[in-house]
Write a protein that holds these residues in place. Sequence first.
Motif, short mmCIF file in Angstrom:
data_model
loop_
_atom_site.label_atom_id
_atom_site.label_comp_id
_atom_site.label_asym_id
_atom_site.label_seq_id
_atom_site.Cartn_x
_atom_site.Cartn_y
_atom_site.Cartn_z
N PRO A 1 1.82 -6.00 3.99
CA PRO A 1 2.49 -6.62 5.15
C PRO A 1 3.00 -8.02 4.84
O PRO A 1 4.00 -8.46 5.43
CB PRO A 1 1.39 -6.65 6.21
N ASP A 2 2.32 -8.74 3.94
CA ASP A 2 2.79 -10.08 3.57
C ASP A 2 4.18 -10.03 2.97
O ASP A 2 5.05 -10.86 3.28
CB ASP A 2 1.83 -10.73 2.57
N ALA A 3 4.41 -9.07 2.08
CA ALA A 3 5.74 -8.93 1.47
C ALA A 3 6.78 -8.61 2.52
O ALA A 3 7.90 -9.16 2.51
CB ALA A 3 5.70 -7.84 0.39
N LEU A 4 6.44 -7.74 3.46
CA LEU A 4 7.38 -7.39 4.54
C LEU A 4 7.68 -8.62 5.38
O LEU A 4 8.83 -8.85 5.78
CB LEU A 4 6.80 -6.28 5.40
N ALA A 5 6.67 -9.43 5.66
CA ALA A 5 6.88 -10.65 6.45
C ALA A 5 7.84 -11.59 5.74
O ALA A 5 8.71 -12.22 6.38
CB ALA A 5 5.55 -11.33 6.72
N TYR A 6 7.71 -11.73 4.42
CA TYR A 6 8.65 -12.56 3.67
C TYR A 6 10.08 -12.05 3.84
O TYR A 6 11.02 -12.82 4.09
CB TYR A 6 8.30 -12.56 2.18
N ILE A 7 10.26 -10.75 3.69
CA ILE A 7 11.59 -10.16 3.74
C ILE A 7 12.21 -10.28 5.12
O ILE A 7 13.40 -10.56 5.28
CB ILE A 7 11.52 -8.68 3.29
N VAL A 8 11.39 -10.10 6.17
CA VAL A 8 11.91 -10.12 7.54
C VAL A 8 12.18 -11.53 8.02
O VAL A 8 13.19 -11.80 8.69
CB VAL A 8 10.91 -9.41 8.49
N THR A 9 11.31 -12.47 7.71
CA THR A 9 11.44 -13.83 8.24
C THR A 9 12.41 -14.69 7.44
O THR A 9 12.81 -15.76 7.92
CB THR A 9 10.07 -14.53 8.31
N ALA A 10 12.76 -14.29 6.23
CA ALA A 10 13.76 -15.00 5.44
C ALA A 10 14.70 -13.98 4.81
O ALA A 10 14.68 -13.76 3.60
CB ALA A 10 13.10 -15.87 4.36
N ALA B 1 12.97 -12.80 -2.97
CA ALA B 1 12.36 -13.53 -4.08
C ALA B 1 10.90 -13.87 -3.79
O ALA B 1 10.04 -13.73 -4.67
CB ALA B 1 13.15 -14.81 -4.36
N ARG B 2 10.61 -14.29 -2.57
CA ARG B 2 9.22 -14.61 -2.22
C ARG B 2 8.32 -13.38 -2.38
O ARG B 2 7.22 -13.46 -2.93
CB ARG B 2 9.15 -15.12 -0.79
N ALA B 3 8.81 -12.26 -1.89
CA ALA B 3 8.02 -11.03 -2.00
C ALA B 3 7.85 -10.61 -3.45
O ALA B 3 6.77 -10.17 -3.86
CB ALA B 3 8.70 -9.91 -1.20
N TYR B 4 8.89 -10.76 -4.25
CA TYR B 4 8.83 -10.35 -5.65
C TYR B 4 7.92 -11.25 -6.47
O TYR B 4 7.08 -10.78 -7.26
CB TYR B 4 10.24 -10.36 -6.24
N ILE B 5 8.05 -12.56 -6.28
CA ILE B 5 7.26 -13.51 -7.08
C ILE B 5 5.77 -13.35 -6.81
O ILE B 5 4.94 -13.44 -7.72
CB ILE B 5 7.72 -14.95 -6.77
N THR B 6 5.41 -13.08 -5.56
CA THR B 6 4.00 -12.93 -5.22
C THR B 6 3.45 -11.53 -5.54
O THR B 6 2.27 -11.27 -5.33
CB THR B 6 3.78 -13.21 -3.72
N GLY B 7 4.31 -10.65 -6.03
CA GLY B 7 3.86 -9.31 -6.42
C GLY B 7 3.87 -8.30 -5.30
O GLY B 7 3.51 -7.13 -5.52
#
Length: 446
Positions: free
Chosen positions: A39-48, A55-61
């Motif tokens: 869900p953290d990766a999804l939150a990155y993608i949705v909120t930015a 990039a945020r989702a990818y860098i954090t894995g």
Amino acid sequence: MGQIVEKVIAPPMPFHVTAFDGSSAGPEDADVHLDITSPDALAYIVTAPGDLGLARAYITGGLQICGEHPGHPIAVFDHLQHLYDQIHRPSATDLVAILRTLKHLRAFRFQPAPQEETLPGWRRAVLEGLSRHSKERDKEVVSRHYDVGNDFYELFLGDSMAYTCAYYPADEGLDNIPGPYGDWNPVNWAKGADANAPLTAAQDNKHRLVFDKLGLRPGERLLDVGCGWGGMVRYAARHGVKALGVTLSREQYEWGTAKIEEEGLQDLAEVRCIDYRDVPETKFDAVSAIGILEHIGVQNYEAYFSFLYGKLRPGGRMLNHCITRPNNVMTKTGQFIDRYIFPDGELTGSGRIITIMQDAGFDVLHEEDLRPNYQRTLHDWCELLAANWDEAVELVGEPTARLFGLYMAGSEWHFEHNRVQLHQVLGVKPDDAGFTGAPTRQWWKP
């Protein structure tokens, strides 16, 4: 989650996507498979939405690109372009359903940015009290990117330790490059650790090209601004030229100074850790500026070129080598580059650079675009990073290693598709009577 993807992207889907809730979308036989693992990766993608969130989702894995090496994830960028082209606005009914699903998946929430990310420029100015391109802020920005660790940079820059566009000899295959240039296949390029030898030769050839364009001779004096790890300084010194290089990076300074001592070049070569604006010497025979203009800021070009013009003797030459846009509009580098790679970076076209050089007094003698060479350089850097991946992760951690792989692969794609270029511009300082002393024909070999 899979249904959301299908509602906002028109078929055919360029990816196969699987998500943490067990859903999926897109053809099973797609070239690239994406896995949204949390869900953290999804939150990155949705909120930015856009490059920054991905990039945020990818860098954090949290966003995994299956089948692509994180040191060289080049293939995904063609598919991303197709993805952006196929995004469409869902119907009102579908939009309500999407928003409900995203709320259920906890996508609408604050998620702290990865620690590798810096603040946007305006917030840095407010919090730090440092104006854009002040000496203090430029030093902080340079240190953030270049002081990651010399051991890490050595893994992908190879023996040359040059972090700028190389210049590949004609027999390296650049006479036949993609698109309008012919039927060329990058598969023929060196892979993995084998990329080091051609890269080293091409970086030496780049230094040779700059040296020859500047018409340097033994006994003359060179100022190299933004000298990096000192490759141009050492090349000039090995050919009898007294060379001074300046950098804002402490680690580059220390590495370059040690290398000068190792090669026994102390009588001719020097690297200083200072701002180029603090160089006191004048009457240099030549100035080389290889990859510094991207950090200067377009509004400061006039002061930059005027300052370096003043450092030259009459008849002295300047070679400016930098990334440009294919047009002459001034643009910032985008959120991903500004937050993660080169804060405060700006690009414009070669025409604007030439105009400002002329306005500063330079007689511009020559310019050329080395774009295919930078595409190849980035390819080799990525291949070396992939070949040394485990050691890179051990040195700087997986997020930083993934960041550099993503940045360099994306840059390779942008050079390939003419989104950015690399121009060298050669100018000479005339004397009071307007004479430059330059030969009437090109005096260097390509």
